[in-house]
Enzyme design. Structure first.
Site, short mmCIF file in Angstrom:
data_model
loop_
_atom_site.label_atom_id
_atom_site.label_comp_id
_atom_site.label_asym_id
_atom_site.label_seq_id
_atom_site.Cartn_x
_atom_site.Cartn_y
_atom_site.Cartn_z
N ARG A 225 1.02 -1.35 0.06
CA ARG A 225 0.12 -0.02 -0.10
C ARG A 225 0.63 1.17 -0.07
O ARG A 225 1.91 1.22 0.45
CB ARG A 225 -0.91 -0.03 1.16
CG ARG A 225 -2.34 -0.67 1.06
CD ARG A 225 -3.14 -0.33 0.02
NE ARG A 225 -4.40 -1.09 -0.16
CZ ARG A 225 -4.55 -1.94 -0.98
NH1 ARG A 225 -3.55 -2.06 -1.93
NH2 ARG A 225 -5.89 -2.60 -1.10
N HIS A 273 -0.90 0.15 -10.20
CA HIS A 273 -1.63 -0.97 -9.19
C HIS A 273 -2.22 -2.07 -9.89
O HIS A 273 -3.46 -2.37 -10.20
CB HIS A 273 -2.99 -0.21 -8.65
CG HIS A 273 -3.23 -0.93 -7.45
ND1 HIS A 273 -3.85 0.02 -6.40
CD2 HIS A 273 -3.40 -2.09 -6.85
CE1 HIS A 273 -4.28 -0.86 -5.35
NE2 HIS A 273 -4.02 -2.09 -5.91
P1 NAP Z 1 -2.26 -10.55 5.04
O1 NAP Z 1 -2.32 -12.01 4.86
O2 NAP Z 1 -3.11 -9.98 6.19
O3 NAP Z 1 -0.82 -10.43 5.72
C1 NAP Z 1 -0.34 -9.11 6.08
C2 NAP Z 1 1.21 -9.44 6.77
O4 NAP Z 1 1.49 -7.79 7.26
C3 NAP Z 1 1.14 -10.27 7.77
O5 NAP Z 1 2.41 -11.03 8.03
C4 NAP Z 1 1.18 -9.55 9.09
O6 NAP Z 1 1.54 -10.14 10.36
C5 NAP Z 1 2.01 -8.51 8.75
N1 NAP Z 1 1.62 -7.21 9.56
C6 NAP Z 1 0.50 -6.46 9.48
N2 NAP Z 1 0.69 -5.42 10.48
C7 NAP Z 1 1.83 -5.55 10.80
C8 NAP Z 1 2.67 -4.74 11.73
N3 NAP Z 1 2.17 -3.80 12.51
N4 NAP Z 1 3.93 -5.11 12.20
C9 NAP Z 1 4.58 -6.07 11.33
N5 NAP Z 1 3.85 -6.91 10.56
C10 NAP Z 1 2.47 -6.74 10.21
O7 NAP Z 1 -2.48 -9.86 3.93
P2 NAP Z 1 -1.98 -10.30 2.34
O8 NAP Z 1 -3.32 -10.94 1.76
O9 NAP Z 1 -0.59 -10.91 2.21
O10 NAP Z 1 -2.21 -8.91 1.46
C11 NAP Z 1 -1.11 -7.91 2.09
C12 NAP Z 1 -1.30 -6.43 1.47
O11 NAP Z 1 -1.19 -6.73 -0.12
C13 NAP Z 1 -3.11 -6.18 1.43
O12 NAP Z 1 -3.29 -5.56 2.65
C14 NAP Z 1 -2.86 -5.33 0.08
O13 NAP Z 1 -2.64 -3.80 0.88
C15 NAP Z 1 -1.73 -5.57 -0.68
N6 NAP Z 1 -2.39 -6.02 -1.97
C16 NAP Z 1 -1.84 -5.36 -3.03
C17 NAP Z 1 -2.32 -5.69 -4.39
C18 NAP Z 1 -1.88 -5.21 -5.60
O14 NAP Z 1 -2.37 -5.56 -6.74
N7 NAP Z 1 -0.80 -4.14 -5.53
C19 NAP Z 1 -3.06 -7.22 -4.48
C20 NAP Z 1 -3.54 -7.46 -3.25
C21 NAP Z 1 -3.18 -7.00 -2.00
P3 NAP Z 1 1.15 -11.42 10.78
O15 NAP Z 1 1.52 -12.56 9.92
O16 NAP Z 1 1.70 -11.56 11.98
O17 NAP Z 1 -0.38 -11.18 11.05
C1 GLV Z 2 -5.67 -4.87 -4.23
O1 GLV Z 2 -4.73 -4.07 -4.13
C2 GLV Z 2 -6.48 -5.72 -3.25
O2 GLV Z 2 -6.10 -5.02 -1.94
O3 GLV Z 2 -6.90 -6.61 -3.38
#
Ligand code: NAP
Ligand code: GLV
Length: 310
Positions: A225, A273
């Site tokens: 993000r 994005h």
């Molecule tokens: P997720 O499964 O919720 O994983 C988030 C990770 O961040 C976890 O490892 C979490 O730790 C860690 N985290 C959160 N808060 C933290 C903190 N304060 N300190 C340290 N670590 C922290 O999310 P995801 O599905 O992997 O997705 C991650 C992000 O990718 C989404 O939230 C979104 O913003 C982004 N995204 C972008 C796209 C794009 O096209 N650019 C597409 C999809 C998603 P824990 O494991 O300990 O909970």
């Molecule tokens: C894209 O950025 C998503 O959060 O799915």
């Protein structure tokens, strides 16, 4: 009859309508799928993106679940009217797409590909890269997407470090947490991938102080993000050479305005994005699974924990 409101931008409605209708029927669910309603209190589920027309959810008093088709719920969580149970999207297609993006850009930095693009005829400066196993890739965020990508990068031969809120046990990834753990990951990484959610805790995690802790010449890839980065500090880090390059997919304001300094920075690659969009074929089974769970009084999957913000 289950009443489901599809609250996302118009452009994706026709495709989702066809696909969801087929798959609800195949799953034996009797569904009234609609794009708008005059009886919000009769809606059972909402399929959601923050770009949908409904922004005030107060009248949807009987909704059992708001199922996001985005992984990131930073906008949803800030909407004070959206108090119903909220699930984020976790789906295989999105993980695969993200891993293609991350692996591609990690390899781009590892191989130094940019130096050979748009060179003058006759330029023959050989710069042999080291082997992947000599290079360390750090991940801030090793959740659903981060862990999937980290493993793909580790399978390619890189040393991989991951930082998260809670420690993980994994034989391919070295896991760290806390501020000491963050410092270790920043000091050791040659390439840093940001895959954390946008929350109050993660805002500006890349700032002058953390940039100073990084290995000199690090490259940063941010498909997480825009709010994870203090933009002015990143530009300073790029200008001083502390950061050798940044690949940025997400921004505080999207589309990124014309006058944003990132556009003209020689060491910044902007992608609009596109790191990993939700793939309808793999997202629809996740949506249906969660609705079936709701109908069978089973716990929902991928519920957002509002106290930690993701
Ligand atoms: P997720 O499964 O919720 O994983 C988030 C990770 O961040 C976890 O490892 C979490 O730790 C860690 N985290 C959160 N808060 C933290 C903190 N304060 N300190 C340290 N670590 C922290 O999310 P995801 O599905 O992997 O997705 C991650 C992000 O990718 C989404 O939230 C979104 O913003 C982004 N995204 C972008 C796209 C794009 O096209 N650019 C597409 C999809 C998603 P824990 O494991 O300990 O909970
Ligand atoms: C894209 O950025 C998503 O959060 O799915």
């Amino acid at each position: 009859m289950i009443n489901i409101l599809f609250n996302a931008r118009d452009a994706i409605w026709p495709e989702y309508k066809t696909h969801l209708t087929q798959e609800f029927s195949a799953a034996g669910l009797d569904v009234n799928l609609m794009q708008e309603t005059k009886q919000p209190e009769e809606v059972d589920y909402i399929i959601y993106t923050p770009t949908g027309p409904v922004q005030d959810f107060r009248s949807f008093k009987n909704v059992k679940l708001i199922q996001s088709i985005w992984a990131g719920v930073d906008v949803a969580i800030k909407n004070p009217t959206l108090t119903q149970p909220l699930a984020r999207m976790v789906d295989d297609g999105m993980s695969e797409g993200m891993s293609d993006y991350v692996l591609g850009h990690v390899l781009r930095y590892h191989l130094g590909i940019d130096q050979y693009i748009n060179v003058e005829a006759g330029s023959w400066k050989q710069n042999t890269p080291c082997l992947a196993r000599k290079r360390t890739v750090g991940f801030l965020g090793i959740g659903a997407l981060g862990m999937y990508c980290a493993k793909a990068v580790a399978r390619q031969g890189f040393e991989v470090l991951g930082w998260s809120r809670t420690l993980k046990e994994d034989d391919m990834i070295q896991s760290f947490c806390g501020s000491d753990g963050l410092q270790i990951v920043l000091e050791r990484s040659d390439i840093l991938v940001l895959l954390m959610p946008g929350t109050s805790e993660t805002e500006n995690i890349i700032n002058a102080k953390t940039i100073a802790q990084m290995k000199h010449g690090i490259a940063i890839i941010n498909p997480g993000r825009g709010s994870l980065i203090d933009d002015a500090d990143l530009i300073d880090g790029l200008n001083s050479g502390q950061i050798s390059g940044a690949t940025l997919d997400v921004f505080r304001v999207e589309p990124l305005p014309h006058d944003n300094p990132y556009w003209n920075h020689p060491n910044v690659l902007i992608t609009p994005h596109i790191a990993s969009e939700t793939r309808m074929e793999t997202a629809v089974p996740v949506i249906i699974d969660n609705i079936k769970r709701g109908e069978n009084n089973q716990p929902f999957l991928h519920l957002v924990n509002r106290s930690v913000g993701y």
